[in-house]
Each structure stands twice: as C-alpha cells, then as structure tokens.
Design an enzyme around this catalytic site. Structure first.
Site, PDB file in Angstrom:
ATOM      1  N   HIS A 123      36.268 107.651 117.403  1.00  0.00           N
ATOM      2  CA  HIS A 123      36.168 108.627 117.791  1.00  0.00           C
ATOM      3  C   HIS A 123      36.971 107.810 119.841  1.00  0.00           C
ATOM      4  CE1 HIS A 123      33.328 110.560 115.237  1.00  0.00           C
ATOM      5  NE2 HIS A 123      33.406 111.669 116.136  1.00  0.00           N
ATOM      6  N   SER A 161      35.678 111.491 111.379  1.00  0.00           N
ATOM      7  CA  SER A 161      34.641 111.467 111.467  1.00  0.00           C
ATOM      8  C   SER A 161      33.196 112.587 110.398  1.00  0.00           C
ATOM      9  CB  SER A 161      34.430 112.626 112.651  1.00  0.00           C
ATOM     10  OG  SER A 161      33.282 112.784 113.324  1.00  0.00           O
ATOM     11  N   GLU A 194      33.094 103.265 111.671  1.00  0.00           N
ATOM     12  CA  GLU A 194      33.376 103.880 113.071  1.00  0.00           C
ATOM     13  C   GLU A 194      31.936 104.020 113.287  1.00  0.00           C
ATOM     14  OE1 GLU A 194      34.483 106.751 114.627  1.00  0.00           O
ATOM     15  OE2 GLU A 194      34.258 107.562 112.832  1.00  0.00           O
TER      16      GLU A 194
END
Length: 314
Positions: free
Chosen positions: A285, A114, A215
């Site tokens: 995630h 992230s 992602e």
C-alpha cells in the site's frame, strides 16, 4: 494443492483489451475514470465489468453480480487481461461462487492487491494460474503511476524474460535482511489481514516451500504481532521457505512508550524460524510498488528477492 500444474497467462501486448473488474468495494467515480483514461493513453482497449460503477452498501454489487463479472471476463475471448478497480472489502464472499475450471481453461493476466489477496490465493491454488500482485485502476492508475510502479508493472506483464531482482525505488533505502540466508520457492501471499482471515477455511493459504510475501497498511505493531502469531500458531510461517515483508504504510504506533517498533515485532516473530526474512520491500500500500508474479519461481539471496522464472508466455 501442489499437484495442480502451474499455468501462465499470455503476456500483454500494445492494443490488447483489458477488462476492469470491481470485485470488492466501489471506487470513487472520478478516480475510476481517471484510471481508465490512463490505461487508454497507454494504448490499451478497455472493457468495463457490469459492476464497475455499481454501489450496494460497501460492495460493488451483490455477490452473484461480482462473481459473475469475474467468471464472464475470464471466459471472454475478447479480453486479454483483467485488472481490479480497487480493494476495500468483499472478495472473500466470492470464493465459493467462482468457476475455477472455467478460469483454468481460459488463463489470462489478473492484477490487484489488498483485498484482492483472497482471489489471488484461491485462483492460484485451485487453478495453478500465475497472478499479479500489482497496481489497480482507481487506487493507483487514477493517480498516475510513479515511474517505478509503471516500469515494474510493464516488466512483469510484458517481458519475455524473468523479472530478475526486485529493487526498491531510486533514493529509497534498499530492503534489508532481518535474517540472512538463501531460499527458493514459488511466490505466494499478499495482504496479511486477508491471509489470516481465510485460515481454517477451504481457501487458506498453502505456504509449504513458498516464499511468503506479506504487506499491510494502517495496523499498529501489536496488531501485526497478533496476525503473525496467528500464522505462526497455524504453522504457516514455519512451512514457508522464506519470508518477505513490505514497507508497511502507517504501521508504527501513535502511542507513547513503552512499545515495540514494527521492525522489533518482525524480528521477534520471524527471526527464530531458521529461514531468510527480507524487510522493507516496496510492493504493498505505497505509491511506489513492485508488481510481483504470485506463483512464479523466485529466490532470496545475495540479490534480495529475485524472480527467476518468466511469469507469462507468448
């Protein structure tokens, strides 16, 4: 960037000491401690960073404090690996404050995803260190890792052999090629928003000859379109040897038609680049996530994404 030799950290062993950093946003105190307990139950010793339980607005301490935590943990001879508490926001603010020569001279396992993407890119490109896009303390370990996530984490950090093919969790649809083909290159990438946010800075990603793994979470198809178009206009997609796009949590639109699905956006923005594009791999995630060694050699082909180089050393 390509002239910096690759550097591998020592693999993780039972009883090793894991340092826990909070380089972005503060975590939930209950999840923080649950994650620590989970790691201790696996047989590891734990050393907490000074910003582990600090709150400074939406950050876990000042920039100077969080950067010092990173530098200190890399320098510490007692710490064998570093795992980030969680993402959120804040790591971009640290990139000019890190001691990259120190990090290169004290290589060790570094794990997160992230917002941690900015650290992966900067550390990888400035030191050559292989880092790991994988589960974090509060975000994942505090909720106990699914078997798939735990097994992939251990295989990446402890195995003396290459990880091999990255398969999806049992009972989940396998990843699919939007564009078939073969490619080989070092793994790079992470969170799409963070990669785009660093374009035009000294810390922007170098995708030349890389397998670019992307992602995201909570972004509607038009926003994914905008970010991929940004990367395309910057030449980053064209430079890559191949592209892998993760299972994207909550990335379909809630609006009524007319609209595009996420897969349609990916096909449109990536499908004419003349390189293989693999879609729907679990590494972002989602509760089930593969740990990817960024900087390790991998290939796209008949086995999907396959890591063909050991990511750690004895």
């Amino acid at each position: 960037m390509d002239t910096i030799p690759k550097l591998k950290p020592k693999r993780l062993y039972p009883g090793d000491t894991i340092g826990i950093l909070s380089p972005a946003s503060p975590g939930d105190s209950e999840m923080n401690m649950a994650g620590v307990k989970w790691l201790e139950e696996q047989g590891f010793r734990i050393e907490l960073g000074k910003t582990f339980d600090q709150i400074w607005g939406y950050l876990s301490g000042s920039d100077a404090q969080r950067a010092a935590d990173i530098n200190t943990m890399f320098a510490s001879p007692s710490i064998n690996a570093i795992i980030c508490l969680r993402g959120g926001y804040g790591t971009m603010r640290l990139l000019e404050l890190l001691d990259y020569p120190l990090i290169r001279s004290h290589p060790k396992i570094f794990v997160g995803y992230s917002d941690i993407t900015a650290l992966h890119t900067a550390i990888g490109q400035r030191t050559g260190l292989v880092t790991f896009h994988g589960p974090m303390i509060a975000s994942d370990m505090g909720k106990h890792l699914p078997d798939y996530t735990r097994d992939s984490f251990y295989r990446a950090l402890t195995s003396p052999w290459p990880i091999g093919p990255i398969t999806n969790p049992p009972l989940s649809p396998p990843p699919q090629f939007l564009v078939a083909g073969t490619a080989q290159g070092y793994l790079a990438g992470g969170n799409l928003s963070l990669i785009v946010a660093t374009l035009g800075t000294p810390f922007e990603i170098d995708t030349r000859g890389k397998i670019l793994c992307l992602e995201e979470i909570g972004e509607e198809p038009y926003r994914i379109d905008r970010m991929l178009t940004h990367l395309r206009l910057a030449g980053k997609l064209q430079d890559a040897a191949g592209i892998v796009f993760a299972v994207c949590a909550d990335c379909e639109t809630a609006d009524d038609p007319p609209n595009f699905t996420l897969q349609e956006v990916l096909q449109d923005r990536l499908g004419d680049l003349g390189k293989p594009v693999l879609y729907h791999l679990y590494f972002g995630h989602t509760a089930d996530k593969a740990t990817l060694p960024l900087g390790a050699m991998a290939m796209l082909g008949i086995n999907g994404l396959e890591v063909i180089e050991t990511a750690t050393i004895d």
